[in-house]
Design an enzyme around this catalytic site. Structure first.
Site, PDB file in Angstrom:
ATOM      1  N   LYS A  82       0.881  -1.267   0.020  1.00 45.41           N
ATOM      2  CA  LYS A  82       0.000  -0.015   0.121  1.00 45.41           C
ATOM      3  C   LYS A  82       0.878   1.259   0.090  1.00 45.41           C
ATOM      4  O   LYS A  82       1.941   1.343   0.690  1.00 45.41           O
ATOM      5  CB  LYS A  82      -0.707   0.113   1.425  1.00 45.41           C
ATOM      6  CG  LYS A  82      -1.888   1.171   1.259  1.00 45.41           C
ATOM      7  CD  LYS A  82      -2.646   0.762   2.725  1.00 45.41           C
ATOM      8  CE  LYS A  82      -3.996   1.819   2.735  1.00 45.41           C
ATOM      9  NZ  LYS A  82      -4.858   1.777   3.908  1.00 45.41           N
ATOM     10  N   SER A 157      -9.721   1.798   2.783  1.00 40.80           N
ATOM     11  CA  SER A 157      -8.857   2.449   1.916  1.00 40.80           C
ATOM     12  C   SER A 157      -7.830   1.661   1.144  1.00 40.80           C
ATOM     13  O   SER A 157      -7.071   2.268   0.155  1.00 40.80           O
ATOM     14  CB  SER A 157      -8.094   3.711   2.857  1.00 40.80           C
ATOM     15  OG  SER A 157      -7.272   2.990   3.729  1.00 40.80           O
ATOM     16  N   SER A 181      -9.810  -0.529   7.038  1.00 38.91           N
ATOM     17  CA  SER A 181      -9.300  -0.290   5.746  1.00 38.91           C
ATOM     18  C   SER A 181      -8.540  -1.648   5.223  1.00 38.91           C
ATOM     19  O   SER A 181      -8.096  -1.786   4.126  1.00 38.91           O
ATOM     20  CB  SER A 181      -8.294   0.770   5.670  1.00 38.91           C
ATOM     21  OG  SER A 181      -8.937   1.817   5.308  1.00 38.91           O
TER      22      SER A 181
HETATM   23  N1  GLN Z   1     -12.965   4.201   6.212  1.00 38.82           N
HETATM   24  C1  GLN Z   1     -12.487   4.701   7.706  1.00 38.82           C
HETATM   25  C2  GLN Z   1     -11.914   6.131   7.274  1.00 38.82           C
HETATM   26  O1  GLN Z   1     -12.357   6.555   6.418  1.00 38.82           O
HETATM   27  C3  GLN Z   1     -11.284   3.768   7.838  1.00 38.82           C
HETATM   28  C4  GLN Z   1     -10.112   4.021   6.930  1.00 38.82           C
HETATM   29  C5  GLN Z   1      -8.935   3.179   7.505  1.00 38.82           C
HETATM   30  O2  GLN Z   1      -8.973   2.024   8.084  1.00 38.82           O
HETATM   31  N2  GLN Z   1      -7.796   3.652   7.185  1.00 38.82           N
HETATM   32  O3  GLN Z   1     -11.564   6.637   8.174  1.00 38.82           O
END
Ligand code: GLN
Length: 494
Positions: A82, A157, A181
């Site tokens: 990532k 994400s 994420s």
């Molecule tokens: N979707 C969540 C957010 O927008 C979690 C994102 C993540 O785990 N990095 O914060």
């Protein structure tokens, strides 16, 4: 399964490590690069592919084997990373324009450990800007797409990592999970995604979003593959003061041979449709599988966790608060993009206005507000109190059951654009995953079949703090069980 890239990771590595076997790390990496070349345009899973660096690394693995040295348990296995994890020599964007062409000077501990175990980094994957989002639509470089339906999101994400594994471009990928994420994109793409107990994997070299919640973890096609990657990632690191060793057996430990027999599987009413907290197909599917878990010898335990209903609210105070402070470093002086301006103040403001996307700005505003004098007590401190209470509620629940099983997400992958106009709807897609981060728990998502449109759904297993090995054991048992069982719709079962 004629292509070695499709073999279980343990077999790929075993064959590469066996000097008598003709399969080389170079062949695996070339196969992965060829698939990326063929399919990345449709998926936008990779932001950066690194063929030269990958081939050189693969050749080192093969040279080790030829010289009788053991390259490690992931010998030659292609790995996607990532793009919020630092890899020396490769660009780092975090899915943002603000880093410009900046390149890190070192490699994240987690990536370095995977490389030391023989894994070969083939490229950096797409993500929501600074990991803020649930669809990768917040990437400055365009969304990734779901391999099951390219008109749908892969989740986020870490959507690029999930799409890359699901499409077979790589057998393994790294992601980060602050509120879901890793698990949510794994569920949307029909693969396995694991979030370790907070502190089990070093965050050094992971660009911080919400430091008290962020964890690095693996994506793979099977629980065994995910576990094999996780095993090399973990352990204390002097570069991350929150990383630590756990007294309970690590996920690196040999799996305890254990089926579902006698296992107490908790079912949280607030994570089903019962209390109207969440709903629809993802939840219905997992509910429809419960009878078969019981039939396999597990004991169902109903647990109440009313605090979970507040998890989204708590998360969206704490995560933006930490993010607003972590992102202060992107000021146009230290990294990447720098706006033209006639004063330092203007340079900061203009750089950040130009460099950050809308969602990141929203989080910075929310977080700065929640921490500001006069509001910190009402928001940040209150959220912290509620977070502690949530952790205690989980600890009490785990006195009555071994693990909690739920859906990973309320629904299957949504369409591109479906939620971009409604930030709250986007936030709510994390309703089943954020609590594990707030409580620091280990949690995994495994495939739980498909909905009527052929889209994957995920099942989540959460365990007590430190019980990562148990979560993996249960996930492996469930994976075996689900492969053989028939889904019974809740109405049919009633
Ligand atoms: N979707 C969540 C957010 O927008 C979690 C994102 C993540 O785990 N990095 O914060």
């Amino acid at each position: 399964m004629s292509d070695p890239l499709d073999l279980p990771v343990a077999e790929q590595a075993a064959r590469v490590r066996d000097a008598a076997d003709p399969l080389t790390a170079r062949a695996l990496v070339d196969a992965s690069l060829a698939r990326i070349a063929a399919h990345n345009e449709a998926l936008n899973a990779f932001l950066h592919v690194a063929p030269e660096r990958a081939r050189a690394a693969a050749d080192r693995v093969d040279a080790d084997v030829a010289a009788g040295r053991d390259p490690g348990p992931l010998a030659g296995v292609p790995l996607a990373v990532k793009d919020n994890l630092e890899v020396e020599g490769l660009p780092l964007t975090c899915g943002s324009r603000i880093l410009g062409t900046w390149k890190p000077l070192r490699t994240a501990t987690s990536v370095a450990r995977a490389e030391a175990a023989g894994a070969v980094v083939v490229g950096k994957t797409n993500l929501d800007e600074f990991a803020m989002g649930s669809s990768t639509e917040n990437s400055a470089f365009g969304p990734s797409r779901n391999p099951y339906d390219v008109e749908r999101v892969p989740g986020g994400s870490s959507g690029g990592s999930a799409a890359a594994v699901a499409a077979g471009l790589v057998p393994l990928a790294l992601g980060s999970d602050t509120g879901g994420s890793i698990r949510q994109p794994a569920a949307f793409c029909g693969i396995v995604g694991f979030k370790p107990t907070y502190g089990r994997v070093s965050r050094s070299g992971l660009v911080a979003f919400a430091s008290s919640l962020d964890q690095v973890g693996p994506f793979a096609r099977s629980v065994a593959d995910a576990r094999r990657l996780q095993a090399v990632l973990e352990g204390p690191d002097p570069l991350d003061a929150t990383s630590r060793a756990f007294v309970t057996p690590g996920s690196a430990a040999t799996p305890v041979p254990r089926g579902l027999e006698g296992l107490r599987i908790g079912r949280v009413a607030e994570m089903t449709t019962e209390r109207r907290v969440v709903g629809t197909e993802g939840v219905d599917r997992v509910e429809g599988l419960r009878a078969q878990l019981d039939a396999a010898g597990a004991t169902a335990v109903d647990v109440a966790l009313p605090a979970i209903a507040e998890a989204i609210a708590i998360y969206y105070v704490i995560a933006p608060a930490e993010a607003s402070s972590n992102l202060a470093r992107f000021d146009g002086v230290r990294y990447g993009h720098r706006a033209e301006a006639d004063s330092l103040e203007r340079l900061y403001a203009k750089t950040r206005a130009e460099g950050f996307g809308a969602e990141v700005k929203r989080r910075i505003l929310l977080g700065t507000f929640a921490l500001s004098a006069g509001y910190a007590d009402a928001f940040y401190k209150r959220a912290r109190g509620a977070q502690v209470a949530l952790g205690q509620a989980f600890a009490e629940a785990f006195e009555r059951c071994d693990v909690l099983v739920s859906a990973t997400t309320p629904t299957a992958a949504f369409r591109l654009g479906e939620k971009t106009g409604d930030p709250l709807a986007m936030y709510r897609s994390d309703v089943l995953t954020v609590a594990a981060n707030l409580a620091g728990l280990p949690a995994v998502s495994i495939p739980a079949g498909f909905n009527e449109q052929g889209l994957p759904l995920g099942l989540q297993v959460q365990g007590p703090v430190g019980a990562d090995a148990l979560v993996f054991d249960v996930a492996e048992a469930l994976e075996r069980q689900l492969a053989t069982c028939r889904y019974v719709a809740p109405e049919e079962a009633a």
